[in-house]
Design an enzyme around this catalytic site. Structure first.
Site, PDB file in Angstrom:
ATOM      1  N   ASP A  60       0.874  -1.168   0.000  1.00 37.30           N
ATOM      2  CA  ASP A  60       0.000   0.000   0.000  1.00 37.30           C
ATOM      3  C   ASP A  60       0.916   1.224   0.000  1.00 37.30           C
ATOM      4  O   ASP A  60       1.611   1.478   0.999  1.00 37.30           O
ATOM      5  CB  ASP A  60      -0.887  -0.029   1.255  1.00 37.30           C
ATOM      6  CG  ASP A  60      -1.842   1.145   1.308  1.00 37.30           C
ATOM      7  OD1 ASP A  60      -1.634   2.131   0.555  1.00 37.30           O
ATOM      8  OD2 ASP A  60      -2.797   1.090   2.101  1.00 37.30           O
ATOM      9  N   ASN A  87       3.065   4.536 -10.881  1.00 39.05           N
ATOM     10  CA  ASN A  87       1.776   4.537 -11.571  1.00 39.05           C
ATOM     11  C   ASN A  87       0.589   4.480 -10.607  1.00 39.05           C
ATOM     12  O   ASN A  87      -0.494   4.970 -10.938  1.00 39.05           O
ATOM     13  CB  ASN A  87       1.739   3.328 -12.526  1.00 39.05           C
ATOM     14  CG  ASN A  87       0.345   2.995 -12.982  1.00 39.05           C
ATOM     15  OD1 ASN A  87      -0.222   3.659 -13.836  1.00 39.05           O
ATOM     16  ND2 ASN A  87      -0.255   1.962 -12.384  1.00 39.05           N
ATOM     17  N   TYR A 153      -8.245  15.910  -7.429  1.00 39.15           N
ATOM     18  CA  TYR A 153      -7.522  14.972  -8.310  1.00 39.15           C
ATOM     19  C   TYR A 153      -6.592  15.751  -9.237  1.00 39.15           C
ATOM     20  O   TYR A 153      -5.411  15.419  -9.376  1.00 39.15           O
ATOM     21  CB  TYR A 153      -8.513  14.125  -9.125  1.00 39.15           C
ATOM     22  CG  TYR A 153      -7.797  13.213 -10.105  1.00 39.15           C
ATOM     23  CD1 TYR A 153      -7.019  12.149  -9.646  1.00 39.15           C
ATOM     24  CD2 TYR A 153      -7.863  13.423 -11.482  1.00 39.15           C
ATOM     25  CE1 TYR A 153      -6.330  11.318 -10.531  1.00 39.15           C
ATOM     26  CE2 TYR A 153      -7.185  12.598 -12.375  1.00 39.15           C
ATOM     27  CZ  TYR A 153      -6.417  11.546 -11.888  1.00 39.15           C
ATOM     28  OH  TYR A 153      -5.731  10.737 -12.769  1.00 39.15           O
ATOM     29  N   LYS A 157      -2.369  15.694  -9.583  1.00 33.43           N
ATOM     30  CA  LYS A 157      -1.632  15.387 -10.811  1.00 33.43           C
ATOM     31  C   LYS A 157      -0.750  16.575 -11.236  1.00 33.43           C
ATOM     32  O   LYS A 157       0.316  16.379 -11.821  1.00 33.43           O
ATOM     33  CB  LYS A 157      -2.594  14.956 -11.919  1.00 33.43           C
ATOM     34  CG  LYS A 157      -3.209  13.580 -11.656  1.00 33.43           C
ATOM     35  CD  LYS A 157      -2.129  12.492 -11.579  1.00 33.43           C
ATOM     36  CE  LYS A 157      -2.663  11.115 -11.294  1.00 33.43           C
ATOM     37  NZ  LYS A 157      -1.629  10.067 -11.294  1.00 33.43           N
ATOM     38  N   VAL A 186      -8.455   7.031 -20.380  1.00 31.10           N
ATOM     39  CA  VAL A 186      -8.044   5.642 -20.620  1.00 31.10           C
ATOM     40  C   VAL A 186      -9.081   4.731 -19.973  1.00 31.10           C
ATOM     41  O   VAL A 186      -9.424   4.931 -18.805  1.00 31.10           O
ATOM     42  CB  VAL A 186      -6.677   5.315 -19.949  1.00 31.10           C
ATOM     43  CG1 VAL A 186      -6.122   3.994 -20.459  1.00 31.10           C
ATOM     44  CG2 VAL A 186      -5.670   6.443 -20.127  1.00 31.10           C
TER      45      VAL A 186
END
Ligand code: NAP
Length: 256
Positions: A60, A87, A153, A157, A186
């Site tokens: 984790d 990732n 979010y 990023k 995606v």
């Protein structure tokens, strides 16, 4: 070619596809994520298909002690990580900031920013010591642009983009390549996670549009990794042809 890679978030989507393309190219891969059962299936599949070694690691990335403990005590054959693919990441919710859930903000910040930092901190010093390494951070178009409800979010990023840029400066002269790959839409488990397991709602995101596949992104990652060592692909934004910005797609562009 370098022989050991570590991919975080390798149990699904882009991470899984990255693990596969690395294995296909003869690289031994440490596949890390929280869902060990998925990792074990992937280990079986990749070792059979590509005859490389795969090390599944239940990890984790938000757990600072676990990350440091596991990654600093890898089995001796696995310690020389040459390629790190940061990732593991997720979005939670799509509420306006005023309606947002603090616990969701914390999960995104803990995973997308702090988790990436913990993993990098565990692997990077060895790369610096040996003057060699490649780090790929999976950012997003959401780091370049925001969209309604994307608030936290998008901010995480954007932080990933800045961390890549800053790290490039910090390791200058150490022969370490720091690469950012920033995808648009995606189709993975991403929207299912964002909408708390609501598969119907997630499916709608990809209706009437051709999104990227995880393999499209993995091929781009591999392109960057497989350049000669003196070449750093600093940043690639990869978008579906049917998406022109974080918000604008063929589905919502009225003047086509
Ligand atoms: P996905 O299919 O949901 O995969 C996310 C991966 O991250 C899973 O393997 C998950 O594994 C792992 N993960 C989540 N939290 C973790 C934690 N605390 N510790 C370890 N692993 C964790 O989604 P994806 O689209 O492939 O996402 C991969 C990356 O691409 C993310 O950073 C995402 O932000 C970015 N991205 C996605 C899109 C998109 O449209 N899909 C666009 C741009 C960027 P476990 O649940 O097993 O831990």
């Amino acid at each position: 070619m370098d022989s050991i890679a570590l991919v975080t978030g390798a149990s699904s989507g882009i991470g899984k596809a990255c693990a596969e393309i690395l294995a296909k190219n003869g690289i031994n891969v440490i596949i890390a994520a929280r869902r060990l059962e998925k990792l074990l299936e992937i280990e079986k599949e990749l070792t059979k298909k590509y005859k490389v070694d795969i090390l599944p690691l239940k990890l984790d990335v938000t757990n600072k002690e676990e990350v440091s403990d596991f990654l600093n005590n890898l089995p001796s054959d696995w310690q020389n990580v040459e390629i790190l693919i940061n990732n593991a990441g997720l979005s939670k919710g799509l509420e306006k900031l005023q309606d947002g859930k603090v616990e969701n903000w914390e999960i995104m910040i803990d995973t997308n920013i702090k988790g990436l930092l913990y993993v990098t901190k565990a692997i990077l010093p060895k790369m610096v010591e040996k003057n060699s390494g490649t780090i790929i951070n999976i950012a997003s178009i959401a780091g370049h642009e925001t969209y309604p409800g994307g608030n936290v979010y998008c901010a995480t990023k954007a932080a990933v983009l800045h961390l890549s840029k800053a790290l490039r400066m910090d390791v200058l002269g150490k022969n370490i390549r720091v690469i950012s790959i920033d995808p648009g839409m995606v189709e993975t488990e991403f929207s299912i996670v964002r909408f708390d397991g609501d598969k119907e709602r997630a499916k709608k995101v990809y209706e009437n549009i051709t999104p990227l596949t995880a393999e499209d992104v993995a091929e781009t990652v591999w392109f960057a990794v497989s350049r000669p060592k003196h070449v750093t692909i600093e940043d690639i934004v990869i978008m579906p042809t049917q998406q022109a910005s974080a918000l604008l797609t063929v589905k919502n562009y009225k003047n086509l």
